[in-house]
Design a protein around this motif. Structure first.
Motif, PDB file in Angstrom:
ATOM      1  N   ASP A  14       2.985   8.716 -12.630  1.00 28.97           N
ATOM      2  CA  ASP A  14       3.321   7.487 -11.777  1.00 28.97           C
ATOM      3  C   ASP A  14       4.556   7.647 -11.165  1.00 28.97           C
ATOM      4  O   ASP A  14       5.499   8.020 -11.486  1.00 28.97           O
ATOM      5  CB  ASP A  14       3.493   6.405 -12.676  1.00 28.97           C
ATOM      6  CG  ASP A  14       3.492   5.189 -11.838  1.00 28.97           C
ATOM      7  OD1 ASP A  14       4.414   5.469 -11.519  1.00 28.97           O
ATOM      8  OD2 ASP A  14       2.139   3.838 -12.062  1.00 28.97           O
ATOM      9  N   LEU A  15       4.560   7.821  -9.792  1.00 29.37           N
ATOM     10  CA  LEU A  15       5.746   7.972  -8.963  1.00 29.37           C
ATOM     11  C   LEU A  15       7.071   7.075  -8.454  1.00 29.37           C
ATOM     12  O   LEU A  15       7.324   6.263  -7.669  1.00 29.37           O
ATOM     13  CB  LEU A  15       5.276   8.158  -7.378  1.00 29.37           C
ATOM     14  CG  LEU A  15       5.887  10.253  -8.310  1.00 29.37           C
ATOM     15  CD1 LEU A  15       5.199  10.748  -6.850  1.00 29.37           C
ATOM     16  CD2 LEU A  15       6.032  10.629  -9.196  1.00 29.37           C
ATOM     17  N   GLY A  16       6.483   5.251  -9.537  1.00 29.47           N
ATOM     18  CA  GLY A  16       7.338   4.481  -9.181  1.00 29.47           C
ATOM     19  C   GLY A  16       6.994   3.806  -8.325  1.00 29.47           C
ATOM     20  O   GLY A  16       6.779   3.460  -7.021  1.00 29.47           O
ATOM     21  N   VAL A  17       6.515   2.381  -9.376  1.00 32.83           N
ATOM     22  CA  VAL A  17       7.057   0.879  -8.039  1.00 32.83           C
ATOM     23  C   VAL A  17       8.230  -0.217  -9.232  1.00 32.83           C
ATOM     24  O   VAL A  17       7.441  -0.269 -10.318  1.00 32.83           O
ATOM     25  CB  VAL A  17       6.345  -0.258  -8.120  1.00 32.83           C
ATOM     26  CG1 VAL A  17       6.178  -1.716  -7.562  1.00 32.83           C
ATOM     27  CG2 VAL A  17       4.856   0.325  -7.172  1.00 32.83           C
ATOM     28  N   HIS A  18       9.203  -0.308  -8.945  1.00 32.37           N
ATOM     29  CA  HIS A  18      10.350  -1.102 -10.022  1.00 32.37           C
ATOM     30  C   HIS A  18      10.347  -0.233 -11.196  1.00 32.37           C
ATOM     31  O   HIS A  18      10.384   1.079 -11.437  1.00 32.37           O
ATOM     32  CB  HIS A  18      10.285  -2.246 -10.428  1.00 32.37           C
ATOM     33  CG  HIS A  18       9.435  -3.430  -8.788  1.00 32.37           C
ATOM     34  ND1 HIS A  18      11.292  -3.297  -7.622  1.00 32.37           N
ATOM     35  CD2 HIS A  18       8.619  -3.840  -8.163  1.00 32.37           C
ATOM     36  CE1 HIS A  18      10.448  -3.910  -6.986  1.00 32.37           C
ATOM     37  NE2 HIS A  18       9.389  -4.457  -6.901  1.00 32.37           N
TER      38      HIS A  18
END
Length: 390
Positions: free
Chosen positions: A108-112
């Motif tokens: 997972d490369l990020g959301v917040h």
């Protein structure tokens, strides 16, 4: 107690030839033996499952995903307006969808910061989840690409602090926005982030979608490039020499071009996607990189509009269609063994080898003849536990 899968075609994820009439033996969390029938010892007292006519293969990695985006709504709108509880429910739902799609590891490369908390919840057994390799927040320069869901940072000291914050939270890979429509960050900033990450024995990757951006992050020493794009031979050689991975994400452009009008997307945006899909230069460069020895990994950019977390077959089919992979077996390796090495977990899980964690799929069909068969998943084992059965 052993669980034995026998009689199916076995793909181990290393790129080796498939084993006809294969046998896989799981005990506890691990694979304890694997090979052709007659060469593998197993206990008849265990659970022996005949999977003749089916395929045994490793659980897949989605090496570029965003669990907090739902694949339906505008990503900026979600990032700015979703409350923490809503984001949490989306993440949990997308964990389940990933498993339904045969994805047993999500990078997972990020959301917040949602992926950090998702991993904590999974490790505590609060929610059923694929294995997670998480980035925390992606790092963007002030006003840079997708700044609205990133940790903005500027200057050598600023980007070092941003990296340290993500590692403190639990990030295993640092995501950097190396380009938008132009190159972003100075070389000094890029090199400082690489130094900080590697000193902490973590990995670093960059969103980089055209030649100059890819060349800069490669020279800075990044471990991988997300998306990729048109590159010259010098840049391809640099990637190969430095063992830098490319994580493809053809799914958003393709699915949005094909389904965007029906979905209700802006017609101008859909037309732009159609032009991008028909521009062969991007995937020709990635094909050249693959031929030069650059390792390719599968990512779908799941969570982007029209890219659900349970759809991975499209990306693998495109890898073959575009000539990046010679055949379906090589494409499956991009989603298994290659991705395990990208994440640095190849000695723990990702292929069907004795002593590794038993993340295993049973496919009701033959994905080597038709990668679309990957949508027909019969069983998903995670660490030897049956977590999905259709």
């Amino acid at each position: 107690m052993q669980t034995v899968l026998k009689g199916g075609t076995l793909i181990d994820g290393t790129g080796a030839d498939p084993i006809e009439n294969g046998v896989l033996v799981m005990e506890g969390e691990e694979i304890v033996d694997v090979g052709p029938e007659g060469s593998v010892d197993y206990s008849e007292d265990g659970t022996v499952i005949n999977v003749s006519g089916k395929t045994i293969m490793p659980g897949m990695f989605n090496s570029h995903a965003h669990l907090a985006w739902d694949g339906e709504h505008d990503i900026q709108e979600q990032s700015e307006n979703d409350s923490v509880p809503i984001r949490t429910f989306k993440v949990a739902d997308n964990m389940e969808k990933s498993l339904q799609g045969g994805v047993t590891t999500v990078r997972d490369l990020g959301v917040h910061k949602s992926n950090i908390y998702a991993k904590e919840a999974a490790e505590k057994g609060i929610v059923q989840s694929p294995r997670l390799v998480v980035s925390g927040q992606a790092i963007a320069m002030t006003g840079g690409h997708t700044w609205w869901c990133c940790r903005e940072a500027d200057g050598v000291d600023g980007v070092r602090q941003a990296v340290r914050e993500q590692i403190k939270m639990g990030a295993e890979v640092i995501k950097v926005m190396g380009s938008g429509s132009v190159v972003e960050f100075t070389m000094e900033e890029l090199e400082a982030m690489v130094d900080e990450v590697h000193r902490n024995k973590k990995k670093i990757t960059a969103h980089a979608t055209f030649g100059e951006a890819i060349e800069r992050v490669a020279r800075a020493g990044f471990d991988s490039v997300e998306h990729g794009g048109t590159m010259d031979q010098e840049t391809i050689d640099l990637l190969a020499d430095k063992d830098i991975f490319i994580v493809t994400t053809f799914s958003p452009v393709t699915l949005q071009a094909q389904q965007g009008e029906e979905f209700g997307m802006d017609p101008e945006f859909v037309e732009k996607r159609k032009k991008q899909m028909n521009d062969t230069s991007r995937y020709e460069s990635i094909t050249e990189a693959s031929n030069a020895g650059v390792d390719i990994c599968m990512g779908t950019d799941a969570g982007s509009p029209l890219v659900p977390h349970n759809e991975v077959a499209t990306e693998l089919q495109l890898l073959v269609e575009y000539g990046i992979c010679e055949d379906a077996l090589e494409a499956i390796s991009c989603a298994t063994g290659n991705s395990a090495r990208l994440c640095g977990v190849e000695d723990e899980w990702g292929t069907l080898k004795e002593g590794l964690l038993a993340d295993v799929l049973v496919i009701d069909g033959d994905p080597l003849s038709d990668l679309g068969e990957l949508r027909d998943i019969e069983k998903v084992y995670l660490g030897g536990d049956l977590v999905l059965e259709n």
